[in-house]
Structures are given as structure tokens and as C-alpha cells.
Design a protein around this motif. Structure first.
Motif, mmCIF file in Angstrom:
data_model
loop_
_atom_site.group_PDB
_atom_site.id
_atom_site.type_symbol
_atom_site.label_atom_id
_atom_site.label_comp_id
_atom_site.label_asym_id
_atom_site.label_seq_id
_atom_site.Cartn_x
_atom_site.Cartn_y
_atom_site.Cartn_z
ATOM 1 N N LEU A 1 92.659 75.432 27.795
ATOM 2 C CA LEU A 1 93.696 76.136 27.036
ATOM 3 C C LEU A 1 94.992 75.337 27.026
ATOM 4 N N VAL B 1 88.303 86.172 31.536
ATOM 5 C CA VAL B 1 89.591 86.854 31.610
ATOM 6 C C VAL B 1 89.559 87.767 32.835
ATOM 7 N N PRO C 1 77.150 87.163 19.983
ATOM 8 C CA PRO C 1 78.404 87.021 19.236
ATOM 9 C C PRO C 1 79.541 86.597 20.150
ATOM 10 N N ARG C 2 80.371 85.694 19.636
ATOM 11 C CA ARG C 2 81.507 85.201 20.411
ATOM 12 C C ARG C 2 82.747 85.232 19.540
ATOM 13 N N PRO C 3 83.900 85.485 20.146
ATOM 14 C CA PRO C 3 85.130 85.490 19.356
ATOM 15 C C PRO C 3 85.633 84.071 19.150
ATOM 16 N N SER C 4 86.461 83.891 18.122
ATOM 17 C CA SER C 4 87.267 82.672 18.063
ATOM 18 C C SER C 4 88.425 82.851 19.040
ATOM 19 N N GLU D 1 86.115 72.619 21.079
ATOM 20 C CA GLU D 1 84.969 72.737 21.981
ATOM 21 C C GLU D 1 85.269 72.144 23.355
ATOM 22 N N TYR E 1 70.818 76.626 29.281
ATOM 23 C CA TYR E 1 70.593 77.864 29.991
ATOM 24 C C TYR E 1 69.945 78.905 29.078
ATOM 25 N N PHE F 1 79.905 89.936 29.724
ATOM 26 C CA PHE F 1 80.368 89.230 28.539
ATOM 27 C C PHE F 1 80.974 90.223 27.559
ATOM 28 N N LEU F 2 81.961 89.749 26.839
ATOM 29 C CA LEU F 2 82.607 90.573 25.831
ATOM 30 C C LEU F 2 81.638 90.792 24.671
ATOM 31 N N HIS F 3 81.516 92.075 24.265
ATOM 32 C CA HIS F 3 80.666 92.369 23.109
ATOM 33 C C HIS F 3 81.457 92.221 21.825
ATOM 34 N N GLU F 4 80.741 92.292 20.714
ATOM 35 C CA GLU F 4 81.383 92.029 19.430
ATOM 36 C C GLU F 4 82.503 93.024 19.139
ATOM 37 N N LEU G 1 84.861 81.235 28.985
ATOM 38 C CA LEU G 1 86.185 81.604 29.480
ATOM 39 C C LEU G 1 86.054 82.944 30.186
ATOM 40 N N LEU H 1 73.545 81.359 25.555
ATOM 41 C CA LEU H 1 74.821 82.075 25.400
ATOM 42 C C LEU H 1 75.250 82.122 23.944
ATOM 43 N N PRO I 1 82.934 75.803 16.639
ATOM 44 C CA PRO I 1 82.444 76.164 17.976
ATOM 45 C C PRO I 1 83.365 77.184 18.639
ATOM 46 N N ARG I 2 82.761 78.152 19.305
ATOM 47 C CA ARG I 2 83.532 79.193 19.986
ATOM 48 C C ARG I 2 82.992 79.356 21.395
ATOM 49 N N PRO I 3 83.859 79.690 22.343
ATOM 50 C CA PRO I 3 83.385 79.899 23.722
ATOM 51 C C PRO I 3 82.805 81.297 23.872
ATOM 52 N N SER I 4 81.974 81.472 24.893
ATOM 53 C CA SER I 4 81.660 82.832 25.325
ATOM 54 C C SER I 4 82.834 83.328 26.148
ATOM 55 N N VAL I 5 83.138 84.616 26.025
ATOM 56 C CA VAL I 5 84.256 85.182 26.765
ATOM 57 C C VAL I 5 83.745 86.269 27.690
ATOM 58 N N TRP J 1 87.343 88.030 14.109
ATOM 59 C CA TRP J 1 87.472 88.400 15.522
ATOM 60 C C TRP J 1 88.124 87.237 16.271
ATOM 61 N N ASP K 1 89.687 78.889 32.580
ATOM 62 C CA ASP K 1 89.152 78.128 31.454
ATOM 63 C C ASP K 1 88.698 76.732 31.830
ATOM 64 N N THR L 1 74.548 72.323 34.040
ATOM 65 C CA THR L 1 73.211 72.104 33.490
ATOM 66 C C THR L 1 73.272 71.034 32.408
ATOM 67 N N TRP M 1 79.895 76.992 27.979
ATOM 68 C CA TRP M 1 81.337 77.078 27.769
ATOM 69 C C TRP M 1 81.741 78.544 27.847
ATOM 70 N N ARG N 1 76.341 77.744 32.954
ATOM 71 C CA ARG N 1 75.527 78.191 31.825
ATOM 72 C C ARG N 1 76.075 77.691 30.499
#
Lengths: 221, 221
Positions: A62, B101, A20-23, A58, A8, B55-58, B99, A16, B20-24, A97, B88, A2, B97, B95
Motif C-alpha cells: 500500500l 484488515v 469475488p474480490r474488490p478493487s 499486483e 493454492y 474473506f470478504l464476500h461480494e 490483504l 483464491l 488484478p485485485r487482491p483477496s481481502v 466494488w 499488506d 507457494t 495476494w 496462499r
DNA sequence: TTCTTTTAGCGCAGAAGCGCGGTAAAGGAG
DNA sequence: CTCCTTTACCGCGCTTCTGCGCTAAAAGAA
């Protein structure tokens, strides 16, 4: 993909990045094989020693983050990182996190030029005896185990040896990886059919000259 | 862990969440073994079929996210997810960035109660022949390969069989996993010492009654 | 009841793998 | 120059593994 102009949105109208997203970090066990066995590169930071690592940038892959961290922290180039495991225990990083994707790379000892003064090649046992940051002892254990598995039934899969080499030299590298003596005849019988003999012999050495080998052309199977 | 009242700041005064952090996401290949071989649970979504995922929650552990997604999407409970690999590739998810698992869980066929109408058990070959979302075909391939590896030299490591069972029944499960016939005698010799004989025999069957076995008490090594 | 069919389980011969010792081939010591 | 040490490499017997076929044991057919 997109275009950025039309990001999105999910069914509740959120992007997205509204969740919340982890580092995400990468930590890498840089292994090499010395005469005494497997060794690992440790970085001396303020607290405990640690593996070289970095946060994922960004849209970075990996493997690229691994190569970047090694270039910056240890002056190491041109490797093929292998992913090991994701460490995700909540609370493992006091900063917040953080997920860590552990990797392994293997470098010939002669290629290790640590230009950074606080990065040091440390024998495996010594590294595991020290206090290490985060889950880094577990990463080192997994990395060493995967290297041992790889060397169990394939001749020098990480191409640590300079060519050409003798069967004895190959066996010494495999013994350093395994951390144990290997039966001489069984080793020869398993490895010789998977090598390419050059037809040349060593000279200037004591004892009967040994035949010299190279890795087979394509896949060393 | 640093208390929430004193969040971590790096040397430029920024918190981790300022970068910046990815969605996991987690995506899970739910495998089972049917008479015909390995099968996998596919979820029919709008586009291509997909593996169950979320998606991974907090501050959630990856394994917990896997269990939550299976509970919500397929009514499956009480499993031990195994991590396979992180996918990755930039651009793999339109949608943004993301990742993913990948995980694997294994469920006995009789325990699969798919209460969600659009989740279906699909034979491996059929699943791989279909167009699948993201890297889900690669995940399924890795999951099946890891299951085959596990079953190569250990009797029913995923405890798919109801006890007690005969050696023939065990062999049939192993053949379904391997996707090939296995030599009868070699199978018996490898497995029997790692089982515990009940002393009982089958009855009501045609042919000579077979001895019944259970898994050994603790680790089935 | 008797024969046939089906499947479990074991004995045995051949194959494959293993390690021990012997021999060959070079350099170094005296 | 001769002997000794070191190391490579191969032959041989021993053990382990593999797969075939035989026998045992029970159910079903006739």
C-alpha cells in the motif's frame, strides 16, 4: 510462499482468485503547513476535486502505491505514508466494488514542487467547503486531526522546519497546525527540554536575539 | 451507482475486474477482560493458533464480514467492530495476494459463549508467547494498546461492567485493562464526576458499604 | 456485646503547572 | 546619539493536582 507452479487450492478445489474480490485503491491527503494553517493538495479532475490516488497494482504494498501515485500525479518524492482508515461503504464508488485505503503524508511547504498543473495546494477550510469526490472530505478531516494530535505534545514531529530554528518559529508552526494561538510560557516549558540548543543566537533581527535550536540526535521523544 | 447493465469501462475499455485485485480478509482480535487482565479469543486451526477471520464476500462491508466471522466461528453476536490497520506485506500469506484488515471487538466475559470447541479465551501474555499465524501477534498488540488507550481516561468505555457497580469494582476493571495498579484517589477524582450515582449502597459486604453508580444517560464523555 | 478487620470517603499539606508582569537586549526612528 | 519598539526570557504568586493519613461504617470473631 507457494511457488507459482503449485497454486493454492481450498477444500473445494478453488484458487483464491476464483472468489469475488474488490478493487483496492489508495487515496492520500498530502498535508503541508503554511503561514495560514494546514493545507492539502487537491487534484482537479473532470468532476469534483479529489485527493491523489491510484489503484493498487499486483503484489504492491500500500505504501508503495501511495508513493507511486504522488510521484505520478504531483511530483512528490521520499515520504513516509501513514495509513488512516479503510473506506468500504458499498456503493461509494459508482464504478464498482472499490475499497479505498486512506493515507496521510506531510511535506514541508518548501519541498512541494507541484509539476502537474491541476494539482493545487488548498487551505484546509477551503478544501472542506468544496464538493469533493467519494469520502475525500472525511479523509482530509481524519488526516488533519491526526496531524494535530501529533503536534499536540511533541516538537515538530514531522520535521517541517528547517534547522536551526527559534522557539518562536517553532511555536508559529505549532499554532498553524493547531489553528489557534498557544500560551507562550506553557509552550516554551513543554518544548525546550525536548530540543537541543546550538548555543548560537539569531542576528539581524529586531528585538532581543533568540537562541537557536535543533532536533535532538536520535528520537525526539 | 451505475446499473449492472452498463458496467463502467475505463479509457482503454476495460472494467475494474479486468485488472488484478487482491483477496481481502478481515481478522479480529476479540478481547475480554478477566480478573487477571486482558484476554483474547484464539482459534486452534491446523497449524499455529489464529484470530477468527474470513474473506470478504461480494459487496459486503468490512464490519459485516467481522460480525459474520464471529457468529460462525465463535457464536458471538451484536458487537461494534473497530478497524485497526491493514496488513499488506507481500508474501505474508502463502496462499496468494491477501490483504488483511485487522479489527478489534470487546466483549464482557459473561457474554462470551464459545460454542465452538476450538475457540479459546487466552490471557494476553500467553497468546503473545505462542506462535501465531500471519501478523496476528501484531494485531493483538495493537488491539490491546487501543483498549488501554480507551480506558486511560474514560470510565469503562466498552461497557464491560454490569450496572450498578462500585468505584472499587470499576477500578479493578481498569487495573485489569492497564495491567497495573492505579492510584486510588486520582482514579476516584477522575471517574466520579463522569458517573451517575444511584443513591443506593452495597449491602451484605464486609467493610463500609460503597455507593453504587451507573453510566450517565447519553454519552459518557 | 465488644473488639477487630475491612473498606469507603474526605481533609490537608506538599508538588507541579500556569499565566502575569518585569527586565534585558537588540534594531529602527527621529 | 537618544528614545522607542520589538522580542526573549525569567521570577513569582496563584491555582490545580497528588498522595498520605484520618475517620466512618459495617461485618465477623471472640
Amino acid at each position: 510462499m507457494t511457488p507459482a507452479s503449485e497454486p493454492y487450492r481450498d477444500s473445494s478445489g478453488r484458487a483464491l482468485t476464483d472468489y469475488p474480490r474488490p478493487s483496492v485503491a489508495v487515496d492520500t491527503a498530502v498535508l503541508t503547513v503554511t503561514e495560514g494553517g494546514i493545507a492539502v493538495v487537491l487534484v482537479e479532475s473532470e468532476g469534483d476535486a479529489a485527493l491523489p490516488g491510484t489503484f493498487l497494482h499486483e503484489s504492491e504494498a500500500l505504501a508503495d502505491a501511495v508513493l507511486r501515485s504522488l510521484r505520478e500525479k504531483a511530483g512528490i518524492e521520499g515520504l513516509a505514508p501513514r495509513q488512516l482508515h479503510v473506506f468500504d461503504r458499498p456503493g461509494r464508488d459508482s464504478r464498482g466494488w472499490v475499497l479505498s485505503v486512506a493515507h496521510r503524508v506531510v511535506v514541508p511547504e518548501r519541498m512541494l514542487r507541484l509539476d502537474d498543473a491541476h494539482a493545487r495546494v488548498t487551505p484546509l477550510a477551503e478544501a472542506l467547503a468544496r464538493p469533493l469526490a467519494y469520502d475525500h472530505d472525511e479523509i482530509i478531516r481524519r488526516a488533519a486531526e491526526s496531524l494535530r494530535t501529533d503536534y499536540r505534545d511533541s516538537p515538530d514531529p514531522e520535521r517541517l522546519m528547517a534547522e536551526p530554528f527559534t522557539l518562536r518559529e517553532l511555536q508559529q508552526v505549532h499554532e498553524a497546525v493547531a489553528g489557534a494561538r498557544l500560551p507562550r510560557d506553557a509552550f516554551r516549558r513543554a518544548m525546550e527540554p525536548r530540543l537541543r540548543a546550538t548555543g548560537e543566537l539569531t542576528s539581524g533581527t529586531r528585538g532581543k536575539p533568540a537562541r537557536l535550536f535543533r532536533m535532538p540526535k536520535a528520537s525526539q521523544r
